[in-house]
Design an enzyme around this catalytic site. Structure first.
Site, PDB file in Angstrom:
ATOM      1  N   THR A  90       0.800  -1.223   0.000  1.00  0.00           N
ATOM      2  CA  THR A  90       0.000   0.000   0.000  1.00  0.00           C
ATOM      3  C   THR A  90       0.834   1.274   0.000  1.00  0.00           C
ATOM      4  O   THR A  90       0.279   2.377  -0.015  1.00  0.00           O
ATOM      5  CB  THR A  90      -0.944   0.009   1.217  1.00  0.00           C
ATOM      6  OG1 THR A  90      -0.168  -0.137   2.417  1.00  0.00           O
ATOM      7  CG2 THR A  90      -1.934  -1.147   1.136  1.00  0.00           C
ATOM      8  N   ASP A 156       2.739 -11.692  15.526  1.00  0.00           N
ATOM      9  CA  ASP A 156       3.247 -10.346  15.307  1.00  0.00           C
ATOM     10  C   ASP A 156       2.041  -9.412  15.348  1.00  0.00           C
ATOM     11  O   ASP A 156       1.266  -9.355  14.395  1.00  0.00           O
ATOM     12  CB  ASP A 156       3.951 -10.256  13.958  1.00  0.00           C
ATOM     13  CG  ASP A 156       4.551  -8.878  13.690  1.00  0.00           C
ATOM     14  OD1 ASP A 156       4.504  -8.029  14.600  1.00  0.00           O
ATOM     15  OD2 ASP A 156       5.053  -8.656  12.577  1.00  0.00           O
ATOM     16  N   ASN A 189       6.718  -4.223  17.932  1.00  0.00           N
ATOM     17  CA  ASN A 189       7.713  -3.157  17.971  1.00  0.00           C
ATOM     18  C   ASN A 189       7.451  -2.310  19.220  1.00  0.00           C
ATOM     19  O   ASN A 189       6.558  -2.616  20.021  1.00  0.00           O
ATOM     20  CB  ASN A 189       7.694  -2.328  16.679  1.00  0.00           C
ATOM     21  CG  ASN A 189       6.335  -1.664  16.420  1.00  0.00           C
ATOM     22  OD1 ASN A 189       5.614  -1.298  17.355  1.00  0.00           O
ATOM     23  ND2 ASN A 189       5.983  -1.492  15.152  1.00  0.00           N
ATOM     24  N   PHE A 191       6.134   0.709  19.724  1.00  0.00           N
ATOM     25  CA  PHE A 191       4.804   1.311  19.804  1.00  0.00           C
ATOM     26  C   PHE A 191       3.750   0.265  20.115  1.00  0.00           C
ATOM     27  O   PHE A 191       2.852   0.483  20.949  1.00  0.00           O
ATOM     28  CB  PHE A 191       4.483   2.013  18.484  1.00  0.00           C
ATOM     29  CG  PHE A 191       3.086   2.552  18.388  1.00  0.00           C
ATOM     30  CD1 PHE A 191       2.696   3.638  19.145  1.00  0.00           C
ATOM     31  CD2 PHE A 191       2.153   1.965  17.544  1.00  0.00           C
ATOM     32  CE1 PHE A 191       1.392   4.141  19.067  1.00  0.00           C
ATOM     33  CE2 PHE A 191       0.866   2.457  17.450  1.00  0.00           C
ATOM     34  CZ  PHE A 191       0.483   3.544  18.219  1.00  0.00           C
ATOM     35  N   GLU A 192       3.840  -0.893  19.481  1.00  0.00           N
ATOM     36  CA  GLU A 192       2.856  -1.961  19.707  1.00  0.00           C
ATOM     37  C   GLU A 192       2.961  -2.512  21.121  1.00  0.00           C
ATOM     38  O   GLU A 192       1.933  -2.817  21.758  1.00  0.00           O
ATOM     39  CB  GLU A 192       3.054  -3.059  18.666  1.00  0.00           C
ATOM     40  CG  GLU A 192       2.663  -2.613  17.265  1.00  0.00           C
ATOM     41  CD  GLU A 192       3.298  -3.422  16.155  1.00  0.00           C
ATOM     42  OE1 GLU A 192       2.897  -3.242  14.986  1.00  0.00           O
ATOM     43  OE2 GLU A 192       4.228  -4.221  16.429  1.00  0.00           O
ATOM     44  N   ALA A 259      17.252   4.355   5.624  1.00  0.00           N
ATOM     45  CA  ALA A 259      16.314   4.005   4.553  1.00  0.00           C
ATOM     46  C   ALA A 259      15.110   3.330   5.189  1.00  0.00           C
ATOM     47  O   ALA A 259      15.170   2.861   6.335  1.00  0.00           O
ATOM     48  CB  ALA A 259      16.974   3.079   3.532  1.00  0.00           C
ATOM     49  N   THR A 264      10.082  -5.972   6.495  1.00  0.00           N
ATOM     50  CA  THR A 264      11.122  -6.390   7.433  1.00  0.00           C
ATOM     51  C   THR A 264      10.548  -6.965   8.729  1.00  0.00           C
ATOM     52  O   THR A 264      11.105  -7.904   9.297  1.00  0.00           O
ATOM     53  CB  THR A 264      12.059  -5.221   7.769  1.00  0.00           C
ATOM     54  OG1 THR A 264      11.282  -4.110   8.252  1.00  0.00           O
ATOM     55  CG2 THR A 264      12.830  -4.789   6.533  1.00  0.00           C
ATOM     56  N   GLY A 265       9.430  -6.418   9.198  1.00  0.00           N
ATOM     57  CA  GLY A 265       8.811  -6.955  10.410  1.00  0.00           C
ATOM     58  C   GLY A 265       8.303  -8.368  10.190  1.00  0.00           C
ATOM     59  O   GLY A 265       8.460  -9.244  11.058  1.00  0.00           O
ATOM     60  N   ASP A 266       7.694  -8.605   9.032  1.00  0.00           N
ATOM     61  CA  ASP A 266       7.189  -9.945   8.707  1.00  0.00           C
ATOM     62  C   ASP A 266       8.333 -10.946   8.612  1.00  0.00           C
ATOM     63  O   ASP A 266       8.233 -12.073   9.096  1.00  0.00           O
ATOM     64  CB  ASP A 266       6.428  -9.908   7.375  1.00  0.00           C
ATOM     65  CG  ASP A 266       5.371  -8.817   7.343  1.00  0.00           C
ATOM     66  OD1 ASP A 266       4.643  -8.675   8.345  1.00  0.00           O
ATOM     67  OD2 ASP A 266       5.276  -8.096   6.334  1.00  0.00           O
TER      68      ASP A 266
END
Length: 341
Positions: A90, A156, A189, A191-192, A259, A264-266
């Site tokens: 997205t 996740d 992460n 924030f989560e 960058a 990357t999280g997945d």
């Protein structure tokens, strides 16, 4: 692992031994005389069989596209269910595609159930965009654990980043009240983790305390995959091996790369699943391997964009997953963990 898996599979209708406790037996339409066995069940791998419920893009590597291949490289049989199917992620100017709803997820699970295919050692979930779909995922957890009580659920809890939610607010309470208690491992992460605990993380001590709060709610393993503290980027991991014991906690210092990358999280969560299952009592070693793979992949991605004449700071970058398969399968551990006393 292999002997345990074979033991748990005893009594599975696929292998001609009937047990009344198998809740899916009555709905099976499969006969051993009608079709050959499912080899991932009949001859299970040393690692496991993963059901991964995540997003999918035709082009690029996010969600299942970022998680399935690395797990396969690490030796896992992986069955993906795509919660969405989009043309691209997205972050592009436009995208097209479809979103799977809760009933459609049920249909897929029932199809697996009807053919005695619903045995898994691991469930992996990533981005989920609605409360109804997340509630259906919770039903899936219950179904899978009714067949394999030792199922490992790696979650996740994708909700947002850098102070901003990108899912409906009502999802936060569902994660906090219903998902966290049934998860085996969480990979939020910063924030989560704050959203799940109601606890602001402003220091390493705060990160460790957030892990403790999450342990008390359910999961034995918690990895906060990225924490920004005073300009430093850290991963903080925590493994509570027994409920009445203090968890073993560690950190890994991660270099900042100028960058923004997608997927990357997945990928990180998939690698943590893969390596933590191979080293079940050494979450710190699993995290070292996962971080080292990821950093090698990101550096290759950065270098390749520069070679193509593209400024890596101008847009979100698609990761070079296929080109980095050696770094996934056999990472050189360049990022070491430091245990907290």
């Amino acid at each position: 692992m292999l002997l345990k898996l074979k033991s748990l599979l005893e009594g599975h209708p696929q292998f001609g031994i009937s047990r009344d406790t198998h809740i899916f037996r009555s709905r099976s339409s499969r006969s051993p005389e009608m079709a050959p066995p499912i080899l991932s069940l009949a001859l299970p791998s040393e690692t496991g069989r993963v059901l991964s419920i995540q997003s999918h893009t035709v082009q690029g590597y996010v969600g299942n596209k970022s998680a399935v291949f690395p797990l396969q490289l690490l030796g896992y049989d992986v069955d993906p269910i795509n919660s969405v199917q989009f043309s691209n992620h997205t972050g592009y100017p436009t995208f097209r595609g479809q979103v799977l709803n809760g009933q459609q997820l049920c249909d897929l699970i029932e199809g697996l159930e009807a053919n005695d295919l619903l045995y898994y050692t691991h469930l992996l979930t990533g981005y989920i965009g609605s409360v109804s779909f997340l509630n259906t995922v919770l039903e899936v957890v219950n179904k899978l654990r009714s067949i394999n009580p030792e199922l490992t659920y790696v979650c996740d809890p994708v909700m947002g980043d850098e102070g901003k939610l990108y899912v409906p607010l009502e999802l936060v309470s569902v994660y906090r009240e219903k998902v966290v208690p049934v998860a085996s491992m969480l990979t939020p992460n910063q924030f989560e983790a704050e959203q799940l605990t109601g606890f602001r993380i402003g220091s390493e001590r705060d990160g460790r305390e957030a892990c403790n709060i999450l342990h008390a709610a359910g999961p034995s393993k918690v990895v906060i995959t990225s924490i920004n503290i005073e300009g430093n980027l850290l991963l903080i991991g925590s493994h509570q091996k027994e409920k009445d014991q203090s968890p073993e906690q560690f950190k890994i210092i991660i270099p900042k790369i100028p960058a923004y990358f997608t997927g990357t999280g997945d990928l990180t969560t998939a690698l943590l699943l893969g390596w933590s299952n191979k080293y079940p009592d050494n979450l710190d070693k699993a995290a070292e391997l996962a971080v080292s793979s990821l950093q090698a992949l990101l550096q290759r991605t950065l270098n390749d964009y520069r070679s193509a004449g593209h400024s890596p700071q101008s847009s979100s970058l698609e990761i070079r997953l296929i080109q980095s398969q050696d770094d996934i399968r056999n990472p050189q551990v360049k990022f070491k963990s430091e245990k907290y006393k």
